[in-house]
Design a protein around this motif. Structure first.
Motif, PDB file in Angstrom:
ATOM      1  N   SER A 113       2.660  -4.815  -5.910  1.00  0.00           N
ATOM      2  CA  SER A 113       2.827  -4.543  -7.005  1.00  0.00           C
ATOM      3  C   SER A 113       2.105  -4.510  -7.928  1.00  0.00           C
ATOM      4  N   CYS A 114       1.865  -4.183  -8.917  1.00  0.00           N
ATOM      5  CA  CYS A 114       1.070  -4.506 -10.144  1.00  0.00           C
ATOM      6  C   CYS A 114       1.576  -5.854 -11.721  1.00  0.00           C
ATOM      7  N   ASN A 115       2.749  -6.696 -11.183  1.00  0.00           N
ATOM      8  CA  ASN A 115       2.933  -7.651 -11.430  1.00  0.00           C
ATOM      9  C   ASN A 115       4.460  -7.138 -12.305  1.00  0.00           C
ATOM     10  N   GLY A 116       3.987  -6.632 -12.792  1.00  0.00           N
ATOM     11  CA  GLY A 116       5.289  -5.625 -13.618  1.00  0.00           C
ATOM     12  C   GLY A 116       6.830  -6.068 -13.164  1.00  0.00           C
ATOM     13  N   CYS A 117       7.622  -6.045 -11.979  1.00  0.00           N
ATOM     14  CA  CYS A 117       8.775  -6.461 -11.378  1.00  0.00           C
ATOM     15  C   CYS A 117       8.183  -7.806 -11.357  1.00  0.00           C
TER      16      CYS A 117
ATOM     17  N   GLY B 166       7.190   4.464  -5.725  1.00  0.00           N
ATOM     18  CA  GLY B 166       6.467   5.134  -7.339  1.00  0.00           C
ATOM     19  C   GLY B 166       5.787   5.953  -7.305  1.00  0.00           C
ATOM     20  N   VAL B 167       4.841   5.192  -8.534  1.00  0.00           N
ATOM     21  CA  VAL B 167       3.531   5.977  -8.842  1.00  0.00           C
ATOM     22  C   VAL B 167       2.175   6.169  -8.377  1.00  0.00           C
ATOM     23  N   PHE B 168       2.936   4.568  -6.811  1.00  0.00           N
ATOM     24  CA  PHE B 168       1.719   4.979  -6.401  1.00  0.00           C
ATOM     25  C   PHE B 168       1.439   5.790  -5.425  1.00  0.00           C
TER      26      PHE B 168
ATOM     27  N   TYR C 151      -3.817   6.544  -0.209  1.00  0.00           N
ATOM     28  CA  TYR C 151      -4.127   7.272   1.152  1.00  0.00           C
ATOM     29  C   TYR C 151      -3.362   5.277   1.701  1.00  0.00           C
ATOM     30  N   ALA C 152      -3.653   3.887   0.248  1.00  0.00           N
ATOM     31  CA  ALA C 152      -3.496   2.819   1.233  1.00  0.00           C
ATOM     32  C   ALA C 152      -2.178   2.438   0.945  1.00  0.00           C
ATOM     33  N   VAL C 153      -0.907   3.712   0.421  1.00  0.00           N
ATOM     34  CA  VAL C 153       0.739   3.169   0.644  1.00  0.00           C
ATOM     35  C   VAL C 153       0.974   3.443   0.988  1.00  0.00           C
ATOM     36  N   LEU C 154       2.023   3.687   1.898  1.00  0.00           N
ATOM     37  CA  LEU C 154       3.014   3.621   3.635  1.00  0.00           C
ATOM     38  C   LEU C 154       4.661   4.451   2.381  1.00  0.00           C
ATOM     39  N   GLY C 155       4.630   3.689   1.343  1.00  0.00           N
ATOM     40  CA  GLY C 155       5.878   3.599   0.740  1.00  0.00           C
ATOM     41  C   GLY C 155       7.045   3.070   0.052  1.00  0.00           C
ATOM     42  N   GLY C 156       8.348   2.771   0.869  1.00  0.00           N
ATOM     43  CA  GLY C 156       9.185   2.005   0.321  1.00  0.00           C
ATOM     44  C   GLY C 156       9.205   0.905   1.195  1.00  0.00           C
ATOM     45  N   ALA C 157       9.450  -0.176   0.889  1.00  0.00           N
ATOM     46  CA  ALA C 157       9.678  -1.593   1.624  1.00  0.00           C
ATOM     47  C   ALA C 157      10.841  -1.008   3.029  1.00  0.00           C
TER      48      ALA C 157
END
Length: 178
Positions: free
Chosen positions: A57-61, A130-132, A136-142
């Motif tokens: 994460s971006c550390n917002g949460c 989300g916004v990501f 290429y590095a992001v698979l999706g949600g948990a």
């Protein structure tokens, strides 16, 4: 008044001024306290151990999760607490989009947590990338790596919304058990 870095309201002696919680927030928190306590008693006895798992994460949460421990929300008065190991956790709170490098970490945390356990996706990134999403590095949600019991949307969700989500999870499972 000496200001630090030119920010108004901040000085070396007094620090930044915190805003008091709104009256509506105080009522919501009191209601949440009563309902959380009743649901947690049925499900878990006296407490709920939470392990936070960051999957990129971006550390917002994370800032909002840490706000749960401040004097306004004071998570521990509800019998909820953060723990350092998934082996002690009843709930895994997942934040951030599921990245390729941290997928195995999330799966290992789930395997380490004792049964029964719940997995909660906190924030839009943990829900669906989300916004990501599309990187290429992001698979999706948990949910692509582990079964998710509850999603709490928002970018980032407020501490009150996170508490309300945990309450609804406890109440739903208490109703199933009862």
């Amino acid at each position: 008044m000496v200001t630090r870095f030119g920010l108004p309201g901040t000085n070396f002696r007094a620090g930044a001024k915190a805003e008091p919680p709104a009256a509506a927030d105080a009522e919501t928190i009191a209601s949440l306290s009563t309902r959380l306590d009743a649901a947690a008693q049925v499900r878990l006895g006296r407490s709920l151990a939470i392990r936070h798992v960051n999957t990129g994460s971006c550390n917002g949460c994370e800032l909002e999760l840490r706000a749960l421990t401040n004097v306004v929300y004071e998570l521990e008065r509800f019998g909820l607490r953060f723990v350092d190991s998934p082996r002690h956790a009843d709930v895994l709170l997942v934040t951030g989009p599921l990245t390729r490098t941290l997928r195995a970490t999330l799966e290992q945390a789930r395997l380490a947590a004792p049964d029964p356990k719940w997995i909660v996706a906190v924030g839009d990134c943990a829900v669906d990338g989300g916004v990501f999403k599309g990187s290429y590095a992001v698979l999706g949600g948990a949910g692509l790596a582990v079964p998710v019991d509850l999603t709490i949307g928002g970018c980032p969700p407020s501490p009150a919304r996170i508490l309300a989500g945990l309450r609804s999870l406890l109440e739903a499972n208490a109703a199933r058990k009862g």
